[in-house]
Motif scaffolding. Structure first.
Motif, PDB file in Angstrom:
ATOM      1  N   SER A   1     -86.962 -83.114  13.978  1.00 31.23           N
ATOM      2  CA  SER A   1     -87.631 -82.488  15.116  1.00 31.23           C
ATOM      3  C   SER A   1     -86.844 -81.287  15.635  1.00 31.23           C
ATOM      4  O   SER A   1     -85.639 -81.369  15.869  1.00 31.23           O
ATOM      5  CB  SER A   1     -87.798 -83.497  16.249  1.00 31.23           C
ATOM      6  OG  SER A   1     -88.302 -82.845  17.402  1.00 31.23           O
ATOM      7  N   ASN A   2     -87.545 -80.185  15.825  1.00 30.74           N
ATOM      8  CA  ASN A   2     -86.915 -78.983  16.390  1.00 30.74           C
ATOM      9  C   ASN A   2     -86.570 -79.162  17.863  1.00 30.74           C
ATOM     10  O   ASN A   2     -85.846 -78.347  18.429  1.00 30.74           O
ATOM     11  CB  ASN A   2     -87.832 -77.768  16.208  1.00 30.74           C
ATOM     12  CG  ASN A   2     -87.944 -77.352  14.763  1.00 30.74           C
ATOM     13  OD1 ASN A   2     -87.019 -77.536  13.972  1.00 30.74           O
ATOM     14  ND2 ASN A   2     -89.092 -76.808  14.395  1.00 30.74           N
ATOM     15  N   ASP A   3     -87.094 -80.217  18.480  1.00 24.78           N
ATOM     16  CA  ASP A   3     -86.819 -80.484  19.890  1.00 24.78           C
ATOM     17  C   ASP A   3     -85.480 -81.182  20.093  1.00 24.78           C
ATOM     18  O   ASP A   3     -85.035 -81.329  21.235  1.00 24.78           O
ATOM     19  CB  ASP A   3     -87.925 -81.359  20.496  1.00 24.78           C
ATOM     20  CG  ASP A   3     -89.265 -80.650  20.513  1.00 24.78           C
ATOM     21  OD1 ASP A   3     -89.283 -79.406  20.596  1.00 24.78           O
ATOM     22  OD2 ASP A   3     -90.290 -81.344  20.426  1.00 24.78           O
ATOM     23  N   ASN A   4     -84.864 -81.644  19.014  1.00 25.09           N
ATOM     24  CA  ASN A   4     -83.627 -82.415  19.114  1.00 25.09           C
ATOM     25  C   ASN A   4     -82.424 -81.633  18.599  1.00 25.09           C
ATOM     26  O   ASN A   4     -82.526 -80.940  17.591  1.00 25.09           O
ATOM     27  CB  ASN A   4     -83.748 -83.719  18.313  1.00 25.09           C
ATOM     28  CG  ASN A   4     -84.840 -84.611  18.829  1.00 25.09           C
ATOM     29  OD1 ASN A   4     -85.199 -84.565  20.000  1.00 25.09           O
ATOM     30  ND2 ASN A   4     -85.388 -85.430  17.957  1.00 25.09           N
TER      31      ASN A   4
END
Length: 134
Positions: A30-33
């Motif tokens: 995930s690019n959010d992590n």
């Protein structure tokens, strides 16, 4: 979410062993992590590789290189992490836990507000919010 990888999870991730659950793979991709590995893991691998290279075939230099290539961020050990170890508590009835590397990883995750992703069944006995048992 910002996550800190337990040593085994980090090794499995960089070695692409197929041992990671789908949940962990999603977290890592995930690019959010932001995904961190600890200097404590480097230290642990160095010790275990020296003692039993057949059980820890990845030397510490290769581990660091693969973590960097994967995009994981190195988390240094700070004095504050060490000072926080004394706040970690387990019930008296919990199974014995003698791994100092796990305790520093847990303290780092707690101090840095990271989720410690682990498969170690002894860590959830600490009852810290920062533990993500997978």
């Amino acid at each position: 979410m910002n996550i800190l990888l337990d040593t085994h999870i980090a090794l499995w991730a960089i070695a692409d062993t197929g041992k990671l659950s789908g949940e962990v793979i999603k977290l890592l991709e995930s690019n959010d992590n932001e995904v961190f590995y600890s200097v404590a893991s480097v230290w642990e691998i160095a010790i275990k590789h020296k003692i039993r290279p057949e059980q820890m075939p990845v030397p510490e230099e290769a581990f660091v290189g693969l973590c960097q290539k994967t995009g994981f961020i190195q988390l240094p050990i700070k004095n504050e992490h060490i000072f926080l170890i004394k706040t970690l508590e387990r019930p008296a009835t919990a199974p014995k836990h003698n791994d100092p590397f796990d305790r520093i990883l847990l303290a780092q995750a707690k101090y840095e507000n990271l989720k410690l992703v682990t498969h170690d069944s002894l860590l959830p006995y600490y009852s810290e919010d920062c533990i993500m048992y997978v």
